[in-house]
Structures are given as structure tokens and as C-alpha cells.
Design a protein around this motif. Structure first.
Motif, PDB file in Angstrom:
ATOM      1  N   GLY A  75     -32.768  99.112  42.034  1.00 45.22           N
ATOM      2  CA  GLY A  75     -32.922  98.769  43.449  1.00 45.22           C
ATOM      3  C   GLY A  75     -31.716  98.032  44.001  1.00 45.22           C
ATOM      4  O   GLY A  75     -31.275  98.298  45.121  1.00 45.22           O
ATOM      5  N   SER A  76     -31.185  97.109  43.212  1.00 43.23           N
ATOM      6  CA  SER A  76     -30.006  96.371  43.681  1.00 43.23           C
ATOM      7  C   SER A  76     -28.809  97.302  43.825  1.00 43.23           C
ATOM      8  O   SER A  76     -28.000  97.142  44.744  1.00 43.23           O
ATOM      9  CB  SER A  76     -29.685  95.206  42.750  1.00 43.23           C
ATOM     10  N   GLY A  77     -28.709  98.285  42.938  1.00 40.55           N
ATOM     11  CA  GLY A  77     -27.633  99.270  43.057  1.00 40.55           C
ATOM     12  C   GLY A  77     -27.756 100.083  44.333  1.00 40.55           C
ATOM     13  O   GLY A  77     -26.766 100.319  45.034  1.00 40.55           O
ATOM     14  N   ASN A  78     -28.994 100.503  44.643  1.00 34.51           N
ATOM     15  CA  ASN A  78     -29.219 101.257  45.886  1.00 34.51           C
ATOM     16  C   ASN A  78     -28.858 100.431  47.117  1.00 34.51           C
ATOM     17  O   ASN A  78     -28.207 100.920  48.037  1.00 34.51           O
ATOM     18  CB  ASN A  78     -30.684 101.689  45.988  1.00 34.51           C
ATOM     19  N   GLN A  79     -29.306  99.178  47.137  1.00 35.46           N
ATOM     20  CA  GLN A  79     -29.039  98.322  48.285  1.00 35.46           C
ATOM     21  C   GLN A  79     -27.548  98.013  48.433  1.00 35.46           C
ATOM     22  O   GLN A  79     -27.028  97.973  49.541  1.00 35.46           O
ATOM     23  CB  GLN A  79     -29.838  97.020  48.173  1.00 35.46           C
ATOM     24  N   THR A  80     -26.882  97.814  47.318  1.00 33.18           N
ATOM     25  CA  THR A  80     -25.435  97.562  47.364  1.00 33.18           C
ATOM     26  C   THR A  80     -24.710  98.755  47.974  1.00 33.18           C
ATOM     27  O   THR A  80     -23.810  98.597  48.789  1.00 33.18           O
ATOM     28  CB  THR A  80     -24.915  97.237  45.950  1.00 33.18           C
ATOM     29  N   TYR A  81     -25.124  99.947  47.573  1.00 32.72           N
ATOM     30  CA  TYR A  81     -24.538 101.177  48.126  1.00 32.72           C
ATOM     31  C   TYR A  81     -24.786 101.259  49.636  1.00 32.72           C
ATOM     32  O   TYR A  81     -23.860 101.507  50.416  1.00 32.72           O
ATOM     33  CB  TYR A  81     -25.133 102.384  47.401  1.00 32.72           C
ATOM     34  N   LEU A  82     -26.015 101.030  50.046  1.00 30.75           N
ATOM     35  CA  LEU A  82     -26.368 101.159  51.460  1.00 30.75           C
ATOM     36  C   LEU A  82     -25.730 100.077  52.332  1.00 30.75           C
ATOM     37  O   LEU A  82     -25.280 100.345  53.440  1.00 30.75           O
ATOM     38  CB  LEU A  82     -27.888 101.110  51.639  1.00 30.75           C
ATOM     39  N   LEU A  83     -25.712  98.847  51.827  1.00 33.13           N
ATOM     40  CA  LEU A  83     -25.210  97.716  52.619  1.00 33.13           C
ATOM     41  C   LEU A  83     -23.710  97.493  52.476  1.00 33.13           C
ATOM     42  O   LEU A  83     -23.123  96.706  53.209  1.00 33.13           O
ATOM     43  CB  LEU A  83     -25.967  96.440  52.242  1.00 33.13           C
ATOM     44  N   VAL A 105     -26.833  93.018  44.150  1.00 37.47           N
ATOM     45  CA  VAL A 105     -26.720  92.943  42.685  1.00 37.47           C
ATOM     46  C   VAL A 105     -26.618  91.484  42.259  1.00 37.47           C
ATOM     47  O   VAL A 105     -27.224  91.080  41.259  1.00 37.47           O
ATOM     48  CB  VAL A 105     -25.529  93.777  42.162  1.00 37.47           C
ATOM     49  N   GLU A 106     -25.876  90.691  43.007  1.00 36.97           N
ATOM     50  CA  GLU A 106     -25.772  89.267  42.691  1.00 36.97           C
ATOM     51  C   GLU A 106     -27.139  88.591  42.792  1.00 36.97           C
ATOM     52  O   GLU A 106     -27.509  87.780  41.934  1.00 36.97           O
ATOM     53  CB  GLU A 106     -24.760  88.598  43.625  1.00 36.97           C
ATOM     54  N   ASP A 107     -27.916  88.933  43.835  1.00 34.97           N
ATOM     55  CA  ASP A 107     -29.264  88.383  43.990  1.00 34.97           C
ATOM     56  C   ASP A 107     -30.176  88.826  42.850  1.00 34.97           C
ATOM     57  O   ASP A 107     -30.973  88.035  42.341  1.00 34.97           O
ATOM     58  CB  ASP A 107     -29.871  88.805  45.332  1.00 34.97           C
ATOM     59  N   GLY A 165     -29.564  89.905  23.730  1.00 36.09           N
ATOM     60  CA  GLY A 165     -30.668  89.218  24.390  1.00 36.09           C
ATOM     61  C   GLY A 165     -30.393  89.006  25.867  1.00 36.09           C
ATOM     62  O   GLY A 165     -29.871  89.888  26.550  1.00 36.09           O
ATOM     63  N   ARG A 166     -30.721  87.830  26.355  1.00 36.17           N
ATOM     64  CA  ARG A 166     -30.631  87.512  27.781  1.00 36.17           C
ATOM     65  C   ARG A 166     -29.211  87.700  28.330  1.00 36.17           C
ATOM     66  O   ARG A 166     -29.019  88.274  29.397  1.00 36.17           O
ATOM     67  CB  ARG A 166     -31.101  86.083  28.006  1.00 36.17           C
ATOM     68  N   LYS A 167     -28.214  87.200  27.607  1.00 35.06           N
ATOM     69  CA  LYS A 167     -26.830  87.317  28.096  1.00 35.06           C
ATOM     70  C   LYS A 167     -26.404  88.785  28.198  1.00 35.06           C
ATOM     71  O   LYS A 167     -25.638  89.149  29.088  1.00 35.06           O
ATOM     72  CB  LYS A 167     -25.881  86.524  27.211  1.00 35.06           C
ATOM     73  N   MET A 168     -26.923  89.617  27.311  1.00 32.86           N
ATOM     74  CA  MET A 168     -26.604  91.044  27.369  1.00 32.86           C
ATOM     75  C   MET A 168     -27.255  91.685  28.599  1.00 32.86           C
ATOM     76  O   MET A 168     -26.661  92.554  29.235  1.00 32.86           O
ATOM     77  CB  MET A 168     -27.071  91.738  26.091  1.00 32.86           C
ATOM     78  N   LEU A 169     -28.466  91.237  28.931  1.00 30.63           N
ATOM     79  CA  LEU A 169     -29.126  91.748  30.137  1.00 30.63           C
ATOM     80  C   LEU A 169     -28.343  91.352  31.386  1.00 30.63           C
ATOM     81  O   LEU A 169     -28.170  92.160  32.304  1.00 30.63           O
ATOM     82  CB  LEU A 169     -30.557  91.217  30.225  1.00 30.63           C
ATOM     83  N   LEU A 170     -27.852  90.125  31.406  1.00 32.76           N
ATOM     84  CA  LEU A 170     -27.043  89.679  32.540  1.00 32.76           C
ATOM     85  C   LEU A 170     -25.736  90.474  32.616  1.00 32.76           C
ATOM     86  O   LEU A 170     -25.258  90.794  33.714  1.00 32.76           O
ATOM     87  CB  LEU A 170     -26.764  88.178  32.441  1.00 32.76           C
ATOM     88  N   ALA A 171     -25.197  90.818  31.460  1.00 33.08           N
ATOM     89  CA  ALA A 171     -23.964  91.620  31.425  1.00 33.08           C
ATOM     90  C   ALA A 171     -24.182  92.998  32.044  1.00 33.08           C
ATOM     91  O   ALA A 171     -23.261  93.573  32.632  1.00 33.08           O
ATOM     92  CB  ALA A 171     -23.465  91.758  29.991  1.00 33.08           C
ATOM     93  N   LEU A 172     -25.400  93.529  31.919  1.00 35.96           N
ATOM     94  CA  LEU A 172     -25.710  94.823  32.532  1.00 35.96           C
ATOM     95  C   LEU A 172     -25.494  94.749  34.048  1.00 35.96           C
ATOM     96  O   LEU A 172     -24.922  95.662  34.653  1.00 35.96           O
ATOM     97  CB  LEU A 172     -27.152  95.209  32.200  1.00 35.96           C
ATOM     98  N   PHE A 173     -25.903  93.646  34.657  1.00 29.82           N
ATOM     99  CA  PHE A 173     -25.714  93.468  36.097  1.00 29.82           C
ATOM    100  C   PHE A 173     -24.244  93.215  36.435  1.00 29.82           C
ATOM    101  O   PHE A 173     -23.752  93.686  37.460  1.00 29.82           O
ATOM    102  CB  PHE A 173     -26.615  92.342  36.615  1.00 29.82           C
ATOM    103  N   ASP A 174     -23.546  92.514  35.570  1.00 31.85           N
ATOM    104  CA  ASP A 174     -22.106  92.317  35.774  1.00 31.85           C
ATOM    105  C   ASP A 174     -21.366  93.650  35.694  1.00 31.85           C
ATOM    106  O   ASP A 174     -20.418  93.892  36.448  1.00 31.85           O
ATOM    107  CB  ASP A 174     -21.546  91.345  34.734  1.00 31.85           C
ATOM    108  N   TYR A 175     -21.814  94.512  34.788  1.00 28.29           N
ATOM    109  CA  TYR A 175     -21.204  95.843  34.665  1.00 28.29           C
ATOM    110  C   TYR A 175     -21.456  96.652  35.943  1.00 28.29           C
ATOM    111  O   TYR A 175     -20.558  97.329  36.440  1.00 28.29           O
ATOM    112  CB  TYR A 175     -21.759  96.561  33.437  1.00 28.29           C
ATOM    113  N   ARG A 176     -22.660  96.551  36.482  1.00 25.94           N
ATOM    114  CA  ARG A 176     -22.953  97.244  37.737  1.00 25.94           C
ATOM    115  C   ARG A 176     -22.011  96.755  38.829  1.00 25.94           C
ATOM    116  O   ARG A 176     -21.473  97.548  39.597  1.00 25.94           O
ATOM    117  CB  ARG A 176     -24.417  97.029  38.114  1.00 25.94           C
TER     118      ARG A 176
END
Length: 188
Positions: A162-170, A176-178, A79-90
């Protein structure tokens, strides 16, 4: 004495590193052959073309991504915690790969034919991530309609990509945190 890895494994390992680090177009067959310590004939016996080698790279990368993500998310509730883990994995990947970006997107940007087999493997990977998101949104909130699930899935996927792209560029983890923070806000 026998080597630990045969020619196929050495070729794929060399291509894997070179395609990611310097790009598909910038990597020449001769460079792969030299790094893998194989003869050109050996490479072409195993892979008919550089495109065929690219397909092997993408399939292995997809398998590795999911295997590593499965290990990373072990023990995390669905559920929600797994979705948040996806961003932590990124975030983990961003730091491990020193902000080089998504291996699938890096290749996709170089492909002249987005209808070809390599693009299909990339698309399947991204659709797999999207299906993962949809599954965990529905687990988190079973009362969501089909349309609400689809809309939220697109929202989360856009945040993720999008957060992955911005993290790469910046060259920092803030995007990703945002995005993770936004996810927490919009999917309570």
C-alpha cells in the motif's frame, strides 16, 4: 568486431526498459526490434511472441530484485531490522526509478488474464516477499503462534504494498516512511 551482447540480450534489454517505462501494451514489437538493432526474424527465433518476451522480462526482474535486495541488506541483522530494511529498499527503488512504481504491479494492471503465465510469475514474486516477511517476523518473535504470524505477515505486506502504491500516486516518499514508522510502532 564482435558486439558485446548478442541479439537475445539486446532484445531483452530493450524490452526491459520499454515495458517498464512505457508499459507492456504501449510497447510494440517493432519498437523493441529497432531499439535492439535486430531483425524481426531474429526476435521471433528467440521469442515466439511478445508474451514470451514478457515472461523473460518478469523472470529477469524477479531475479534482479532479489539480487539487489540481497546486496542492499548485507550485514543487517535478521528479524525486525531486516523487515525495516525491506522498507528502506523500497525507498531506494522509488528514488532510483523516479516514482514509476513497482514493475510487477505495472505489468499486472495491464494483463487481461490474471490466470496466465505472466501473472503467475508476478504472484510468485509477491509470495516470495510475503514469505520473507513471515520468516523475519518469526525470527523477531519466535513465540508468535502460526495465526499471529500469518496475521502480522498480512499487515506488513499490506503496509509494504500500500505504501508503494501511495508513493507512486503521490510522487513522494512519505507513505513508505510512514509505513516504516508504523512497523516500528507495532512490531517493537
Amino acid at each position: 568486431m564482435k558486439t558485446r551482447h548478442g541479439p537475445r540480450e539486446r532484445i531483452v534489454a530493450a524490452a526491459y526498459r520499454l515495458f517498464y517505462e512505457q508499459g507492456y501494451g504501449a510497447t510494440g514489437i517493432n519498437q523493441i526490434i529497432e531499439e535492439a538493432s535486430v531483425a524481426k526474424a531474429s526476435l521471433y527465433q528467440l521469442f515466439r511472441s511478445k508474451d514470451e518476451l514478457l515472461l523473460e522480462y518478469l523472470k529477469q526482474r524477479d531475479h534482479e530484485w532479489w539480487t539487489e535486495f540481497d546486496a542492499f541488506r548485507a550485514g543487517i541483522p535478521e528479524g525486525r531490522k531486516m523487515l525495516l530494511a525491506l522498507f528502506d529498499y523500497r525507498l531506494k527503488l522509488v528514488l532510483e526509478h523516479r516514482y514509476r512504481g513497482c514493475s510487477f504491479k505495472r505489468i499486472a494492471y495491464e494483463l487481461p488474464d490474471l490466470d496466465g503465465p505472466a501473472a503467475a510469475v508476478i504472484r510468485e514474486h509477491k509470495l516470495g516477499v510475503k514469505a520473507f516477511i513471515a520468516t523475519h517476523l518469526k525470527i523477531h518473535n519466535p513465540s508468535l503462534s502460526r495465526q499471529e504470524t500469518a496475521d502480522l505477515t498480512e499487515f506488513v505486506m499490506d503496509l509494504f504494498e500500500g505504501s508503494g502504491n501511495q508513493t507512486y500516486l503521490l510522487r513522494n516518499t512519505k507513505p513508505v516512511e510512514d509505513a516504516k514508522r508504523l512497523l516500528q510502532k507495532f512490531i517493537p
